[in-house]
Design an enzyme around this catalytic site. Structure first.
Site, PDB file in Angstrom:
ATOM      1  N   THR A   1       0.854  -1.182   0.000  1.00 21.14           N
ATOM      2  CA  THR A   1       0.000   0.000   0.000  1.00 21.14           C
ATOM      3  C   THR A   1       0.892   1.235   0.000  1.00 21.14           C
ATOM      4  O   THR A   1       2.018   1.173   0.482  1.00 21.14           O
ATOM      5  CB  THR A   1      -0.836  -0.068   1.295  1.00 21.14           C
ATOM      6  OG1 THR A   1      -1.782  -1.107   1.140  1.00 21.14           O
ATOM      7  CG2 THR A   1      -1.545   1.219   1.631  1.00 21.14           C
TER       8      THR A   1
ATOM      9  N   VAL B   1     -13.121  -5.071   3.591  1.00 22.39           N
ATOM     10  CA  VAL B   1     -12.619  -3.698   3.677  1.00 22.39           C
ATOM     11  C   VAL B   1     -11.521  -3.652   4.726  1.00 22.39           C
ATOM     12  O   VAL B   1     -11.704  -4.119   5.850  1.00 22.39           O
ATOM     13  CB  VAL B   1     -13.751  -2.708   4.064  1.00 22.39           C
ATOM     14  CG1 VAL B   1     -13.216  -1.279   4.115  1.00 22.39           C
ATOM     15  CG2 VAL B   1     -14.909  -2.801   3.071  1.00 22.39           C
ATOM     16  N   GLY B   2     -10.372  -3.122   4.338  1.00 22.82           N
ATOM     17  CA  GLY B   2      -9.260  -2.974   5.284  1.00 22.82           C
ATOM     18  C   GLY B   2      -9.283  -1.607   5.932  1.00 22.82           C
ATOM     19  O   GLY B   2     -10.300  -0.908   5.936  1.00 22.82           O
TER      20      GLY B   2
ATOM     21  N   THR C   1       0.097   1.430   7.111  1.00 21.66           N
ATOM     22  CA  THR C   1       0.056   0.281   6.200  1.00 21.66           C
ATOM     23  C   THR C   1       0.313  -0.977   7.019  1.00 21.66           C
ATOM     24  O   THR C   1       0.999  -0.928   8.032  1.00 21.66           O
ATOM     25  CB  THR C   1       1.109   0.412   5.087  1.00 21.66           C
ATOM     26  OG1 THR C   1       1.106  -0.801   4.303  1.00 21.66           O
ATOM     27  CG2 THR C   1       2.513   0.625   5.620  1.00 21.66           C
ATOM     28  N   GLY C   2      -0.231  -2.078   6.564  1.00 25.07           N
ATOM     29  CA  GLY C   2       0.010  -3.326   7.283  1.00 25.07           C
ATOM     30  C   GLY C   2      -1.268  -4.124   7.415  1.00 25.07           C
ATOM     31  O   GLY C   2      -2.166  -4.018   6.571  1.00 25.07           O
TER      32      GLY C   2
ATOM     33  N   GLY D   1      -4.607  -4.858   7.939  1.00 25.91           N
ATOM     34  CA  GLY D   1      -5.756  -3.951   7.992  1.00 25.91           C
ATOM     35  C   GLY D   1      -6.746  -4.271   9.086  1.00 25.91           C
ATOM     36  O   GLY D   1      -7.335  -3.364   9.680  1.00 25.91           O
TER      37      GLY D   1
HETATM   38  N1  ASP Z   1      -3.610  -2.113   5.126  1.00 24.01           N
HETATM   39  C1  ASP Z   1      -3.949  -2.652   3.839  1.00 24.01           C
HETATM   40  C2  ASP Z   1      -5.214  -3.469   3.961  1.00 24.01           C
HETATM   41  O1  ASP Z   1      -5.356  -4.183   4.922  1.00 24.01           O
HETATM   42  C3  ASP Z   1      -2.860  -3.512   3.279  1.00 24.01           C
HETATM   43  C4  ASP Z   1      -1.521  -2.831   3.200  1.00 24.01           C
HETATM   44  O2  ASP Z   1      -1.201  -1.952   3.995  1.00 24.01           O
HETATM   45  O3  ASP Z   1      -0.749  -3.199   2.299  1.00 24.01           O
HETATM   46  O4  ASP Z   1      -6.028  -3.421   3.084  1.00 24.01           O
END
Ligand code: ASP
Length: 288
Positions: free
Chosen positions: A157, A186-187, A208-209, A211
């Site tokens: 992301t 949905v994240g 990010t990470g 979700g």
């Molecule tokens: N946080 C995003 C999600 O869970 C994924 C990501 O950060 O790459 O949709």
């Protein structure tokens, strides 16, 4: 004035091309700040560069969902009036962050499905899905048992936070979610307070990470709240530790009105960088 960008937290070392794209995104966004543009404009421009590159899980490079469709999420928020916009599962558009910005300019905050497509109707379409993307999805499906591991490999992301010459903060993020995710999942990214938050009274954060864990903690808002009593790096590390305790790994970029910032992650890597009047730096990882 300062701009910070990231290209996702994960366990895979970011490539040289990814790092170079972050540098391009920083230059493009910082040019906006130098030209008198707002933090929000800079965040949007920087994220568009990353969405355009096809190298990140956002925009052109966004993951296909389990049914072979690309549905993208994005959000933006500005810290002066706390205006925010987000799109969930946007189909057929190359720049979901621009769609989120358009949503912000309506009286509403979040759009999904047809509404999101209507708001985004003026934006550039996504090209057709390539054979390479379809083959990648099939390979991911074959590794289904390892899907959780895969999620971590594939956090890419993108996000940005900025402070402009007027002392205003902004945050934004854009994603294709996690690899081969079920349609409808949905994240954190499009959820204001989870994936992004900006408030001139505290700071601006883009996450990010994992979700699901980020949503459960309302990570971006939690960090902003803690900035009232903790330094930026302590607030980031404190919340990343709490996230670990509920099984989530993540990365955050955080900034305040004094131009101080923190880049922190509990994953081995998070491609990220910053640019201000004096200096610029892009690295595959910062503090852990
Ligand atoms: N946080 C995003 C999600 O869970 C994924 C990501 O950060 O790459 O949709």
């Amino acid at each position: 004035m300062i701009l910070i960008v990231h290209g996702g937290a994960g366990s895979k070392k970011p490539s040289g091309r990814n790092l170079r794209t972050l540098s391009v995104a920083l230059s493009a966004g910082f040019d906006v700040l130098k030209g008198g543009g707002s933090a929000l404009d800079a965040v949007e421009v920087a994220i568009v560069v990353m969405e355009d590159s096809g190298l990140f899980n956002a925009g052109l490079g966004g993951h296909l969902q389990f049914d072979g469709v690309k549905r993208l999420d994005a959000a933006v928020m500005e810290g002066k009036h706390l205006r925010a916009g987000s799109v969930i599962g946007l189909e057929g558009k190359k720049h979901p962050v621009r769609a989120a910005r358009l949503v912000m300019d309506t009286p509403h905050v979040m759009f999904t499905d047809r509404g999101a497509r209507m708001v985004a109707s003026v934006l550039e379409p996504l090209p057709d899905i390539s054979g390479k993307e379809i083959r990648k999805l099939s390979a991911i499906k074959r590794r289904h048992v390892e899907i959780l591991k895969l999620y971590e490999e594939h956090f890419s992301t993108v996000g940005a936070v900025a402070l402009d010459r007027y002392g205003d903060l902004a945050a934004g993020a854009s994603t294709g979610g996690v690899a081969a995710m079920l349609p409808g999942r949905v994240g954190d990214t499009p959820v204001i307070g989870a994936g992004v938050y900006a408030d001139n009274a505290s700071g601006a954060v883009s996450c990010t990470g994992n979700g699901e864990a980020i949503l459960r903690l309302s990570l971006a808002k939690e960090i902003c709240m803690n900035l009232k009593t903790k330094s930026l790096s302590r607030a980031s590390r404190h919340s990343l530790k709490r996230l670990l305790r509920i099984g989530g790994r993540a990365g955050v970029i955080v900034i305040n009105r004094q131009g101080r910032f923190s880049i922190a992650h509990s994953t081995p890597y998070m491609a990220s960088g910053y640019m201000n009047d004096k200096t610029s730096e892009v690295r595959p990882s910062f503090h852990r």
